[in-house]
Write a protein that holds these residues in place. Structure first.
Motif, PDB file in Angstrom:
ATOM      1  N   ASN A   1     -12.974   7.407  11.588  1.00 34.67           N
ATOM      2  CA  ASN A   1     -12.792   8.850  12.305  1.00 34.67           C
ATOM      3  C   ASN A   1     -14.139   8.976  13.209  1.00 34.67           C
ATOM      4  O   ASN A   1     -15.325   9.099  12.785  1.00 34.67           O
ATOM      5  CB  ASN A   1     -12.847   9.960  11.420  1.00 34.67           C
TER       6      ASN A   1
ATOM      7  N   MET B   1       0.728  -1.135   0.130  1.00 33.71           N
ATOM      8  CA  MET B   1      -0.120  -0.066  -0.247  1.00 33.71           C
ATOM      9  C   MET B   1       0.794   1.273  -0.050  1.00 33.71           C
ATOM     10  O   MET B   1       0.348   2.407  -0.183  1.00 33.71           O
ATOM     11  CB  MET B   1      -0.747   0.047   1.353  1.00 33.71           C
TER      12      MET B   1
ATOM     13  N   GLU C   1      -4.457   6.641   9.345  1.00 37.04           N
ATOM     14  CA  GLU C   1      -3.603   5.716   8.219  1.00 37.04           C
ATOM     15  C   GLU C   1      -4.988   5.339   7.331  1.00 37.04           C
ATOM     16  O   GLU C   1      -4.781   5.181   6.193  1.00 37.04           O
ATOM     17  CB  GLU C   1      -2.942   4.439   8.680  1.00 37.04           C
ATOM     18  N   PHE C   2      -6.151   4.893   7.777  1.00 34.35           N
ATOM     19  CA  PHE C   2      -7.079   4.353   7.236  1.00 34.35           C
ATOM     20  C   PHE C   2      -7.555   5.524   5.934  1.00 34.35           C
ATOM     21  O   PHE C   2      -7.826   4.976   4.952  1.00 34.35           O
ATOM     22  CB  PHE C   2      -8.396   3.994   7.960  1.00 34.35           C
TER      23      PHE C   2
ATOM     24  N   PHE D   1      -7.937  -2.336   8.337  1.00 34.34           N
ATOM     25  CA  PHE D   1      -6.965  -2.681   9.359  1.00 34.34           C
ATOM     26  C   PHE D   1      -7.461  -3.781  10.461  1.00 34.34           C
ATOM     27  O   PHE D   1      -8.761  -4.215  10.571  1.00 34.34           O
ATOM     28  CB  PHE D   1      -6.898  -1.233  10.132  1.00 34.34           C
TER      29      PHE D   1
ATOM     30  N   THR E   1      -2.547   8.487  -4.537  1.00 31.76           N
ATOM     31  CA  THR E   1      -4.011   8.491  -4.112  1.00 31.76           C
ATOM     32  C   THR E   1      -4.996   7.988  -5.175  1.00 31.76           C
ATOM     33  O   THR E   1      -6.077   7.798  -4.793  1.00 31.76           O
ATOM     34  CB  THR E   1      -4.186  10.043  -3.800  1.00 31.76           C
TER      35      THR E   1
ATOM     36  N   HIS F   1      -9.102  14.777   8.711  1.00 34.94           N
ATOM     37  CA  HIS F   1      -9.136  13.882   9.613  1.00 34.94           C
ATOM     38  C   HIS F   1      -8.438  14.110  11.277  1.00 34.94           C
ATOM     39  O   HIS F   1      -8.772  13.665  11.797  1.00 34.94           O
ATOM     40  CB  HIS F   1      -8.678  12.536   8.736  1.00 34.94           C
TER      41      HIS F   1
ATOM     42  N   THR G   1     -10.753   1.822  15.997  1.00 35.68           N
ATOM     43  CA  THR G   1     -10.285   2.698  15.747  1.00 35.68           C
ATOM     44  C   THR G   1      -9.979   3.063  14.401  1.00 35.68           C
ATOM     45  O   THR G   1      -9.428   4.155  14.146  1.00 35.68           O
ATOM     46  CB  THR G   1      -8.678   2.577  16.549  1.00 35.68           C
ATOM     47  N   SER G   2     -10.435   2.241  13.314  1.00 35.58           N
ATOM     48  CA  SER G   2     -10.320   2.677  11.878  1.00 35.58           C
ATOM     49  C   SER G   2     -11.193   3.745  11.411  1.00 35.58           C
ATOM     50  O   SER G   2     -10.865   4.326  10.288  1.00 35.58           O
ATOM     51  CB  SER G   2     -10.541   1.213  11.344  1.00 35.58           C
TER      52      SER G   2
ATOM     53  N   HIS H   1     -12.892   8.794  -5.707  1.00 36.00           N
ATOM     54  CA  HIS H   1     -12.304   7.761  -6.799  1.00 36.00           C
ATOM     55  C   HIS H   1     -13.283   7.797  -8.039  1.00 36.00           C
ATOM     56  O   HIS H   1     -13.069   7.170  -9.180  1.00 36.00           O
ATOM     57  CB  HIS H   1     -12.138   6.504  -6.250  1.00 36.00           C
TER      58      HIS H   1
ATOM     59  N   ARG I   1      -5.469   7.397   4.454  1.00 37.74           N
ATOM     60  CA  ARG I   1      -4.547   7.421   3.745  1.00 37.74           C
ATOM     61  C   ARG I   1      -4.901   6.105   2.796  1.00 37.74           C
ATOM     62  O   ARG I   1      -4.721   6.223   1.451  1.00 37.74           O
ATOM     63  CB  ARG I   1      -3.237   7.178   4.374  1.00 37.74           C
ATOM     64  N   ALA I   2      -5.071   4.957   3.339  1.00 37.39           N
ATOM     65  CA  ALA I   2      -5.492   3.818   2.621  1.00 37.39           C
ATOM     66  C   ALA I   2      -6.607   3.906   1.774  1.00 37.39           C
ATOM     67  O   ALA I   2      -6.794   3.084   0.788  1.00 37.39           O
ATOM     68  CB  ALA I   2      -5.594   2.546   3.560  1.00 37.39           C
ATOM     69  N   LYS I   3      -7.553   4.820   2.099  1.00 30.74           N
ATOM     70  CA  LYS I   3      -8.658   5.103   1.341  1.00 30.74           C
ATOM     71  C   LYS I   3      -8.350   5.946  -0.313  1.00 30.74           C
ATOM     72  O   LYS I   3      -9.139   6.275  -0.955  1.00 30.74           O
ATOM     73  CB  LYS I   3      -9.842   6.006   2.122  1.00 30.74           C
ATOM     74  N   GLY I   4      -7.015   6.533  -0.166  1.00 27.09           N
ATOM     75  CA  GLY I   4      -6.833   7.388  -1.116  1.00 27.09           C
ATOM     76  C   GLY I   4      -6.760   8.887  -0.758  1.00 27.09           C
ATOM     77  O   GLY I   4      -7.027   9.685  -1.985  1.00 27.09           O
ATOM     78  N   MET I   5      -7.112   9.331   0.306  1.00 26.05           N
ATOM     79  CA  MET I   5      -7.308  10.871   0.615  1.00 26.05           C
ATOM     80  C   MET I   5      -5.846  11.314   0.162  1.00 26.05           C
ATOM     81  O   MET I   5      -4.893  10.842   0.718  1.00 26.05           O
ATOM     82  CB  MET I   5      -7.737  10.959   1.765  1.00 26.05           C
ATOM     83  N   PRO I   6      -5.966  12.470  -0.377  1.00 19.98           N
ATOM     84  CA  PRO I   6      -4.560  13.055  -0.420  1.00 19.98           C
ATOM     85  C   PRO I   6      -4.047  13.670   0.859  1.00 19.98           C
ATOM     86  O   PRO I   6      -4.901  13.774   1.843  1.00 19.98           O
ATOM     87  CB  PRO I   6      -5.048  14.420  -1.251  1.00 19.98           C
TER      88      PRO I   6
ATOM     89  N   GLU J   1      -2.961   7.540  14.925  1.00 19.81           N
ATOM     90  CA  GLU J   1      -4.214   6.784  15.198  1.00 19.81           C
ATOM     91  C   GLU J   1      -4.324   5.994  13.579  1.00 19.81           C
ATOM     92  O   GLU J   1      -4.184   6.625  12.867  1.00 19.81           O
ATOM     93  CB  GLU J   1      -5.554   7.722  15.253  1.00 19.81           C
ATOM     94  N   ASP J   2      -5.157   5.066  13.764  1.00 25.87           N
ATOM     95  CA  ASP J   2      -5.634   4.193  12.870  1.00 25.87           C
ATOM     96  C   ASP J   2      -6.276   4.842  11.740  1.00 25.87           C
ATOM     97  O   ASP J   2      -6.176   4.616  10.590  1.00 25.87           O
ATOM     98  CB  ASP J   2      -6.550   2.848  13.372  1.00 25.87           C
ATOM     99  N   TYR J   3      -7.355   5.672  12.237  1.00 25.59           N
ATOM    100  CA  TYR J   3      -8.326   6.361  11.200  1.00 25.59           C
ATOM    101  C   TYR J   3      -7.406   7.259  10.496  1.00 25.59           C
ATOM    102  O   TYR J   3      -7.967   7.593   9.274  1.00 25.59           O
ATOM    103  CB  TYR J   3      -9.269   6.922  12.076  1.00 25.59           C
TER     104      TYR J   3
ATOM    105  N   ARG K   1      -4.873   3.899  -4.423  1.00 19.10           N
ATOM    106  CA  ARG K   1      -5.308   3.370  -2.941  1.00 19.10           C
ATOM    107  C   ARG K   1      -6.741   3.731  -2.942  1.00 19.10           C
ATOM    108  O   ARG K   1      -7.168   4.895  -3.396  1.00 19.10           O
ATOM    109  CB  ARG K   1      -4.615   4.327  -2.076  1.00 19.10           C
TER     110      ARG K   1
END
Lengths: 332, 323
Positions: A108, A55, B223-224, A100, A89, B239, A105-106, A124, B226-231, B219-221, A92
């Motif tokens: 917000n 990733m 990183e999440f 995760f 971006t 966030h 905590t994933s 996207h 980022r993993a969603k493709g947010m700039p 925090e995980d959210y 992903r």
């Protein structure tokens, strides 16, 4: 069939004050479309860092020092390792998604489920807010959240752990990615919920034909999910074979011992078998077999050089100088 | 509806709170040695009869408990009593000083918050770089340097160079100036005391903002996202930052109370006619009612400040609801 993702000679190292931590060392694997590749290993074996490298979610002081990750989902060969932040971006969340470990905590805490879904969809896909809303409701419906329309305006704290993980899965799959990476997606859930979420994931995976990298340290989970299994130890691949082979014809001593440490309900056991010793700290380790210090089948050369990942049988790879013959005994 | 009830309940609780605090403060003043009249007793030109007359007039001949309830009785009618020293109603004294304190505190409050929060964010986003390290050194100097020392150094420099006035809110000519020049003059005079206050308070805020943003970035959210493709820009501002603001809102509420009482030393050194200096002098002179009035104002502000903080927190965080 050509694989959708080819990872070749991937190494991800962390440059710490105490030395170089080689978290992932020369890892290579192929992922076919519609295939589930399970990655198992103890804590610290490098499985999470491997998928985070795919990733490109590796942060300072970590660095992908070598290797290529060829993605073929968009009709051409693209190396994820060479992509710019801007290109990342675009892949992903759209081409590759990740789930995760901890659903608690994933998400917000300050935004509604709907906001977090719509945000991803609008990033996207070429839709307006109304269109994104509709797609978001569909995505929630797909992961079997009751009354999805109503739940769009709920905040994460109003959901249970299992429901949150469903939402995370909905977000990850909302843009129909070709690859899904699941990093211990059910570890934080209790067992009954775990089974439900796994069933759901398996069903969605079959339906959407998503190539999946599924990480877990729970071998029971992997047997239910994976087509092929990669066993990692000390940042290296130890064994890579079909799930059937790994479970029924384990060849590497480590895989053997891992399987023997699963508690069984069909036999009365006084104590669980454990692997003696501790997993190594991966700082400034020499290039020898990382499992050698704990291995009952250790030879002299095991702690002098590194065995190659050899094709032991067709499509059954193992990194060992002294592998266990099928049906053979672990202890010599 | 829930929120209105909540606010009402908090304001009602204020009454017993205030009552207990006034008892404690009154007792403490009574316990400290000496009374207001001691300074007159030392003066041989004042006769014993005069002293007795003054004691009777000021109510100091009565037992402390009686004095307290006499004062409390007036307070409920919003009468803060008379100052012994100035021989004027306390409310008038405070009214005169309120503006000076308010101008100084509000000015440095706004600047420390803007500077503290912005530099805290910069420092967190550039963690462990040269920028972060320089900002950290500045922040720790701000935390370590005592306000009185900084004030004296500034005063010394102002006196040597003549670039800044050495104190006071008004110059002798202020009354003769037109509005715009008077404003410029006061603004000029504001700079040194405001700098002293700001330097002491922005540093803490900056470190809070830095720490809280760094926590959230792990925090995980985040990183999440980022993993969603947010700039990265969206990851940080939408966030991370919104979550990192919460602890600062709590501090914001609590620090509202300092707006009218937080600058005793600075006001004294720069002879700034503010509430802090008034209270400090009143304490030394045992001018009870001035001290009590100042305590009441601070307490009310503290409670209201915390209330505002709580309401703001509920506004930004959906997990917090007041029923």
């Amino acid at each position: 069939m050509e694989s959708i993702l080819s990872v070749r000679n991937l190494s991800t190292w962390f440059f710490l004050e105490e030395g170089v931590l080689k978290a992932v060392n020369d890892v290579s694997f192929e992922l076919a479309p519609n295939e589930v590749l399970g990655i198992v290993g103890e804590t610290g074996s490098g499985k999470s860092i491997t998928v985070r490298s795919v990733m490109r979610l590796i942060h300072h002081p970590g660095k992908i020092v070598s290797g290529e990750m060829i993605y073929r989902g968009r009709g051409r060969e693209e190396d994820i390792a060479k992509m710019s932040d801007d290109e990342l971006t675009h892949i992903r969340g759209k081409e590759l998604s990740m789930i995760f470990q901890d659903p608690l905590t994933s998400l917000n805490p300050l935004y509604t489920i709907g906001d977090q879904l719509i945000e991803t969809i609008m990033q996207h896909q070429d839709v307006d807010r109304t269109g994104a809303w509709r797609l978001a409701v569909e995505a929630l419906d797909k992961v079997q959240i009751p009354e999805p329309e109503k739940r769009m305006n709920s905040y994460p704290f109003e959901f249970s752990g299992g429901m949150k993980q469903r939402v995370v899965i909905a977000i990850a799959l909302s843009c129909n990615p070709k690859i899904l990476i699941a990093d211990e997606p059910t570890t934080a859930l209790d067992v009954t919920i775990q089974a439900q979420v796994l069933d759901l994931m398996k069903q969605l995976q079959t339906e959407m034909k998503t190539g999946t990298l599924f990480i877990t340290h729970d071998l029971g989970v992997i047997s239910a999910m994976a087509d092929r299994v990669m066993v990692m130890y000390g940042g290296r691949q130890m064994e890579l074979a079909s799930a059937e082979d790994v479970f029924h014809k384990p060849t590497h001593p480590y895989t053997h011992m891992l399987l023997r440490s699963i508690p069984r309900v069909d036999i009365k056991q006084d104590s669980l078998e454990s692997i003696p010793g501790q997993p190594p700290r991966m700082i400034d380790v020499p290039d020898v077999c990382p499992f050698a210090p704990r291995c009952p089948r250790r030879l002299d050369k095991c702690s002098k050089e590194l065995p190659k990942l050899d094709e032991f049988e067709p499509n059954h790879y193992v990194r060992c100088f002294n592998p266990v013959e099928p049906g053979g005994d672990l202890y010599v | 509806m829930g929120l209105v009830k909540y606010i009402a309940r908090r304001l009602i609780i204020l009454i017993p709170e205030l009552w207990i605090i006034t008892i404690i403060v009154f007792t403490l003043i009574q316990l400290s040695p000496g009374t207001f009249l001691d300074q007159y007793r030392l003066d041989p030109s004042i006769s014993r009869e005069t002293l007795q007359a003054m004691e009777k007039q000021l109510g100091l001949d009565k037992p402390a408990v009686v004095q307290y309830f006499y004062w409390l009785g007036k307070l409920v009618r919003f009468d803060f009593g008379y100052s012994f020293y100035y021989r004027r109603p306390v409310i008038d004294l405070i009214g005169e000083r309120l503006l000076g304190t308010f101008v100084l505190s509000l000015y440095s409050f706004v600047i420390s918050w803007i500077v503290g929060v912005v530099l805290g964010i910069v420092s967190a986003l550039k963690k462990y770089t040269a920028t972060d390290k320089i900002l950290t050194v500045i922040a720790f100097s701000g935390l370590a340097l005592p306000g009185f020392f900084l004030a004296l150094v500034l005063l010394y420099m102002a006196a040597r160079t003549g670039w800044f006035p050495i104190g006071g809110l008004y110059s002798p000519e202020t009354a003769k100036m037109d509005v715009w020049s008077a404003f410029k003059d006061i603004f000029w005079r504001l700079q040194l005391p405001a700098f002293t206050l700001t330097f002491g308070s922005f540093a803490g805020l900056m470190r809070y903002q830095r720490g809280s943003l760094l926590d959230v970035m792990n925090e995980d959210y985040v990183e999440f996202a980022r993993a969603k493709g947010m700039p990265e820009r969206v990851v940080i501002y939408r966030h991370a930052l919104r979550n990192a603001i919460n602890p600062l809102i709590t501090i914001f509420g609590a620090s509202l109370a300092d707006l009218l009482s937080g600058a005793v030393i600075t006001e004294t050194i720069f002879s700034w006619p503010g509430l802090g200096r008034l209270t400090y002098q009143a304490l030394l002179q045992k001018d009870y009612y001035v001290v009590m009035a100042s305590t009441v104002i601070s307490t009310v502000l503290l409670v209201i400040g915390n209330l505002i903080g709580d309401i703001l927190l509920a506004a930004v965080d959906p997990r917090i609801r007041y029923e």
